[in-house]
Design a protein around this motif. Sequence first.
Motif, PDB file in Angstrom:
ATOM      1  N   PRO B  27     -22.779  64.490  -4.815  1.00 42.40           N
ATOM      2  CA  PRO B  27     -22.811  65.001  -3.440  1.00 42.40           C
ATOM      3  C   PRO B  27     -21.393  65.210  -2.920  1.00 42.40           C
ATOM      4  O   PRO B  27     -20.461  64.528  -3.343  1.00 42.40           O
ATOM      5  N   LEU B  28     -21.251  66.127  -1.991  1.00 43.97           N
ATOM      6  CA  LEU B  28     -19.928  66.427  -1.447  1.00 43.97           C
ATOM      7  C   LEU B  28     -19.270  65.183  -0.877  1.00 43.97           C
ATOM      8  O   LEU B  28     -18.100  64.915  -1.115  1.00 43.97           O
ATOM      9  N   HIS B  29     -20.037  64.398  -0.079  1.00 41.90           N
ATOM     10  CA  HIS B  29     -19.411  63.240   0.545  1.00 41.90           C
ATOM     11  C   HIS B  29     -18.910  62.257  -0.508  1.00 41.90           C
ATOM     12  O   HIS B  29     -17.874  61.614  -0.330  1.00 41.90           O
ATOM     13  N   VAL B  63     -16.291  71.683   4.712  1.00 39.31           N
ATOM     14  CA  VAL B  63     -17.537  70.952   4.909  1.00 39.31           C
ATOM     15  C   VAL B  63     -17.674  70.612   6.392  1.00 39.31           C
ATOM     16  O   VAL B  63     -16.710  70.681   7.154  1.00 39.31           O
ATOM     17  N   SER B  64     -18.873  70.214   6.778  1.00 41.37           N
ATOM     18  CA  SER B  64     -19.104  69.898   8.182  1.00 41.37           C
ATOM     19  C   SER B  64     -18.474  68.556   8.537  1.00 41.37           C
ATOM     20  O   SER B  64     -18.149  67.742   7.667  1.00 41.37           O
ATOM     21  N   THR B  67     -20.396  65.519   7.157  1.00 37.40           N
ATOM     22  CA  THR B  67     -20.156  65.196   5.755  1.00 37.40           C
ATOM     23  C   THR B  67     -18.825  64.462   5.594  1.00 37.40           C
ATOM     24  O   THR B  67     -18.723  63.480   4.848  1.00 37.40           O
ATOM     25  N   ARG B  70     -19.251  60.858   6.658  1.00 46.75           N
ATOM     26  CA  ARG B  70     -19.896  60.025   5.648  1.00 46.75           C
ATOM     27  C   ARG B  70     -18.868  59.506   4.647  1.00 46.75           C
ATOM     28  O   ARG B  70     -18.874  58.340   4.276  1.00 46.75           O
TER      29      ARG B  70
END
Lengths: 264, 264
Positions: B27-29, B63-64, B67, B70
Amino acid sequence: MSQASRSGAAGLGAGLGIVLRPEHPLPLHAQIHRALRRRILDGRCPEGSLLPSENEMGEALGVSRITMRRAFDDLAAAGLVRRSRGRGTEVLRRPEQRPVLAHIDGLVEASLVMGRDTAVELLDFAYIPATADIAAALDIAPGAPVQHAVRIRREGGDIFSLARSWVPEALGRSFSREDMMHTPLVQLLERAGAEFGSAEQVLGAEAATPEAARALGVAPGSALLRVRRLSRDPRGVPIERMEVLYIPERYEYRMQFGPVKSMG
Amino acid sequence: MSQASRSGAAGLGAGLGIVLRPEHPLPLHAQIHRALRRRILDGRCPEGSLLPSENEMGEALGVSRITMRRAFDDLAAAGLVRRSRGRGTEVLRRPEQRPVLAHIDGLVEASLVMGRDTAVELLDFAYIPATADIAAALDIAPGAPVQHAVRIRREGGDIFSLARSWVPEALGRSFSREDMMHTPLVQLLERAGAEFGSAEQVLGAEAATPEAARALGVAPGSALLRVRRLSRDPRGVPIERMEVLYIPERYEYRMQFGPVKSMG
DNA sequence: CAGTGGTCTAGACCACTAG
DNA sequence: TAGTGGTCTAGACCACTGA
């Protein structure tokens, strides 16, 4: 009916009787977390049962799914529930003998520091057949070869620990006796591609055996702090078994307890 | 210029040189978390510096903000950064002697279980003047009265621990000697309104003194496991100082290391 | 005052599990 | 196939910090 039933069916409804005060004291997710924790600890949410789903409970409490998630996530981080995609959020066993939970990253980092600030001396390094208990711990066949190493550590010239490690052969072959003399085992294992996902650790005390006393330079029978550990990769495959004896006057095991989220 | 400068000014830019692969592995985070952790541990983000803000770094990485949050939150949970509203996200001291991090909830729950599954015997209970070290630990004036209690615990009739506790008078007066004979101290303190926010714990070993040996029914000089703890409320005010000696054949201190988020 | 992290919402897509 | 948790987004308001 499956072996796990939803707590919601137990009479409390999807909201489990939780009332929120939207404004004053705590954030909503913390209020929910606290209320659920109490219900789990005192048995109102029985072990093995499933909590209502995020959507269901969020709707019942009048909060968004994200806010419910946060509460559930914090319960999971504290080890009170297990979340499974497609299944639900299960209440774990009441914490009868559940051990203290700690962050695996801290374990790895402590090992790196230990290797950097202290000097090591390799007393033994060999591949030997696994004894029954080592084989059981590492989940390999009894008699299968394992890398066994014995080393002492000094800080400022004074010996303070005697460590023994057992590593499955395949992993052990990725580094040499030389590497072991200069680099912490944890670092060698990470370099070999082994990632640390979890570990179980047991701390105890024992009187120094004659051999341990000789290696550590203390009187036989003196009290030693003992740390045993079994480390696993993220999939649960055993990576490393360790046993370290410390001279209590020169080393103590420190831990810091903090809230589930964030530390100061 | 303030004492803390933004890492972004150090030449890596707001993205800190992180490249994300949006699809395949993690995952990105988690990718961001891992990359930042590496940069903090090897010193590329110096201790005391501020990371780019959530908005800034999120924009730089595409990314937002959620994210990014996190990733930052997980770093904070692992003790690598401290987040301050209005200030920013600060890189904490490199983990030189940073102790293992654990969940305070687990400590409280373990105490509850201990009280439920074992029998206690109160050997001593009195208000005494605080010695210098107890006063320093509890952050009260030397000589101020503290509640001091000594008790032993049995499991199945066999003694396995000898505990001493020191509690500030104001808190101690909220329960009686009788309470102490039937209810775990942690529970009494919570009932009195004291909330457990953090604690420091040190594990060591020592040879049994004649007094301890007599209380525990072991030979003088035998090895004992020692646990010292100082508990604080969420605001950092000391609640309780404890010292427990365990017979190692009858009790071991177990801990479980796991990933920052959630356990299986 | 502008900027930060803390909280909360609404909505979306996905991978996985169950029946 | 329906429902679950895992991830990610866009947008909003707040409390607090620092200059």
